[in-house]
Design an enzyme around this catalytic site. Structure first.
Site, PDB file in Angstrom:
ATOM      1  N   TYR A 188       0.817  -1.219   0.000  1.00 49.97           N
ATOM      2  CA  TYR A 188       0.000   0.000   0.000  1.00 49.97           C
ATOM      3  C   TYR A 188       0.852   1.272   0.000  1.00 49.97           C
ATOM      4  CZ  TYR A 188      -3.320  -3.529   1.645  1.00 49.97           C
ATOM      5  OH  TYR A 188      -4.079  -4.660   1.779  1.00 49.97           O
ATOM      6  N   TYR A 235     -14.672  -4.799   2.521  1.00 47.31           N
ATOM      7  CA  TYR A 235     -13.301  -5.218   2.187  1.00 47.31           C
ATOM      8  C   TYR A 235     -13.150  -6.659   2.648  1.00 47.31           C
ATOM      9  CZ  TYR A 235      -8.309  -5.947   2.303  1.00 47.31           C
ATOM     10  OH  TYR A 235      -7.055  -6.473   2.110  1.00 47.31           O
ATOM     11  N   ASP A 257     -17.561 -12.866   7.292  1.00 46.21           N
ATOM     12  CA  ASP A 257     -16.118 -12.624   7.291  1.00 46.21           C
ATOM     13  C   ASP A 257     -15.763 -12.053   8.658  1.00 46.21           C
ATOM     14  OD1 ASP A 257     -13.567 -11.627   7.069  1.00 46.21           O
ATOM     15  OD2 ASP A 257     -13.897 -10.576   5.178  1.00 46.21           O
ATOM     16  N   LYS A 296      -6.417 -13.523  11.569  1.00 48.12           N
ATOM     17  CA  LYS A 296      -5.877 -12.470  12.436  1.00 48.12           C
ATOM     18  C   LYS A 296      -5.737 -12.942  13.880  1.00 48.12           C
ATOM     19  CE  LYS A 296      -7.070  -8.489   9.540  1.00 48.12           C
ATOM     20  NZ  LYS A 296      -5.720  -8.170   9.098  1.00 48.12           N
TER      21      LYS A 296
END
Length: 425
Positions: free
Chosen positions: A9, A137, A240, A269
């Protein structure tokens, strides 16, 4: 000497040299300059136990002495079997089957493939497209890019390359909204389903917290309504929970706020406390049993090399044990109290001309601004206060480690508020 590392990014022409991290302890990491910085972003939201947690390190070391890796194709091992059983135990009732992979994005790819094949095996091959939400996202792999917000998301350059899916408006009613206040959002979702349900196989959503899409916080009533609509239109519901799982919203999983069981749930995560990359895609009996059959097409053809890695499974087991034994949900509730007191309830902050909104949910808080330019320099300012922050777009946020002491939490919120005070001078 310039590092050959290509950073994510980053704009290569304007990026500045990245600080070099040489160690970490608790909620802080240390730079080669000697600086010790509070990590307000939890290293992309995964280091829930902080750095150098002794039990997690010991778990990795002990497993390394026994078995570092073996493929899960045709084989199994105790850490994978144990972790699967534990995930079935702690997730919403009915998610009884666990498919491992190595990252959240891949876990979502697995979920989408499961949904498409599920409908194919049931004689409905036309139901091969996804429905997702604006401001969503779900990852940076090709399949995931196709279900990220096509307008405000970061992947519009690839529009011609990606498969086309359907999008519903992002929910607008906040976390505390009533069912009546959520109804307009559900009506919009129903409209898309009525028009396209014959080709939609699954509805994907980040429940309650659309993280990278702007930290939008939505109502449990939306989850309940979405569950009802999916049942009505024969569509699988995929949660998600890569970012929301393991306490981030104040419950073990965001689904728990609504007492909803999705057909498929994706975790990553916080799964390993951030110590190793790993992911899990869980499915109900309904989904899993559709794959039981005689044809070659009943096999689920997916197999990441590092799925079920013993080291990752072992540290995930220890991470979950620490979470439960040390009452992390209680810790998160206390952190939420600090975030609300220091940010949400600060009338001066909310009244600042640059600020559009301030909100918090669980161990997450965000200051949303009207113009992204007003956050330029915020990260550098925070560093002078001993805090590592990474603003993105119009959002200055914190997702701290759950072990962050309250004084350190106030130091983080102080740096966030201090940026706006510094702009008044």
């Amino acid at each position: 000497m310039t590092s050959p590392v290509w950073h994510p990014y980053s704009h290569l022409k304007t990026q500045t040299p990245s600080p070099k991290v040489v160690g970490g302890d608790g909620p802080r990491f240390t730079l080669d300059t000697g600086e010790s910085l509070l990590d307000a972003t939890c290293s992309w939201w995964c280091m829930i136990h902080g750095y150098r947690h002794p039990r997690l390190i010991e778990a990795i070391q002990r497993q390394a002495d026994e078995l570092c890796h073996v493929m899960l194709g045709g084989l199994t091992h105790e850490p994978a079997d144990r972790l699967a059983r534990e995930l079935v135990r702690v997730t919403p009732e009915g998610l009884n089957h666990v498919f491992f992979s190595d990252s959240g994005s891949v876990g979502m790819e697995v979920a989408m493939k499961m949904a498409v094949q599920y409908h194919y095996l049931r004689g409905k091959p036309a139901k091969h497209r996804m429905l997702t939400l604006m401001k969503a996202y779900h990852g940076d792999t090709a399949g995931c890019m196709a279900v990220c917000d096509p307008e405000e998301g970061m992947h519009s350059l690839f529009a011609g390359f990606l498969p086309q899916h359907h999008f519903a408006p992002a929910p607008t009613a906040g976390f505390d909204a009533t069912r009546e206040e959520v109804q307009a959002d559900l009506d919009a979702l129903r409209g898309v389903l009525e028009a396209h349900h014959e080709e939609i196989g699954a509805l994907l959503m980040e429940p309650l917290l659309q993280a990278a899409g702007g930290l939008n916080m939505t109502s449990p009533h939306y989850l309940r309504g979405a569950r009802e609509l999916c049942d009505e239109f024969d569509i699988l519901l995929i949660f998600d929970e890569v970012a929301t799982g393991f306490g981030r919203t104040g419950r073990m999983f965001a689904a728990n706020h609504a007492d909803v069981t999705p057909d498929i749930m994706v975790l990553s995560k916080g799964l390993t406390g951030g110590y190793l990359g790993h992911a899990a895609t869980l499915a109900t009996d309904r989904v899993h049993d559709a794959f039981i059959g005689d044809s070659a097409l009943h096999a689920f053809m997916h197999g990441p090399t590092f799925m079920g890695n013993p080291l990752a499974c072992r540290v995930a087991l220890e991470s979950l044990a620490v979470f439960e034994e040390d009452d992390y949900l209680g810790r998160i509730e206390a952190l939420n109290g600090v975030l609300r007191e220091e940010l949400v309830d600060d009338e001066a902050l909310r009244a600042h001309p640059d600020v559009a909104d301030v909100r918090a949910l669980g161990a997450t808080a965000v200051i949303e601004v009207h113009d992204a330019d007003s956050l330029r320099g915020a990260a550098d300012f925070a560093r002078t206060q001993g805090v590592w922050l990474r603003a993105f777009g119009r959002w200055l946020y914190t997702m701290p480690a759950y072990i962050t002491p309250h004084d350190d939490m106030r130091r983080i919120t102080g740096a966030m508020k201090g940026w706006f005070l510094s702009r008044e001078r």
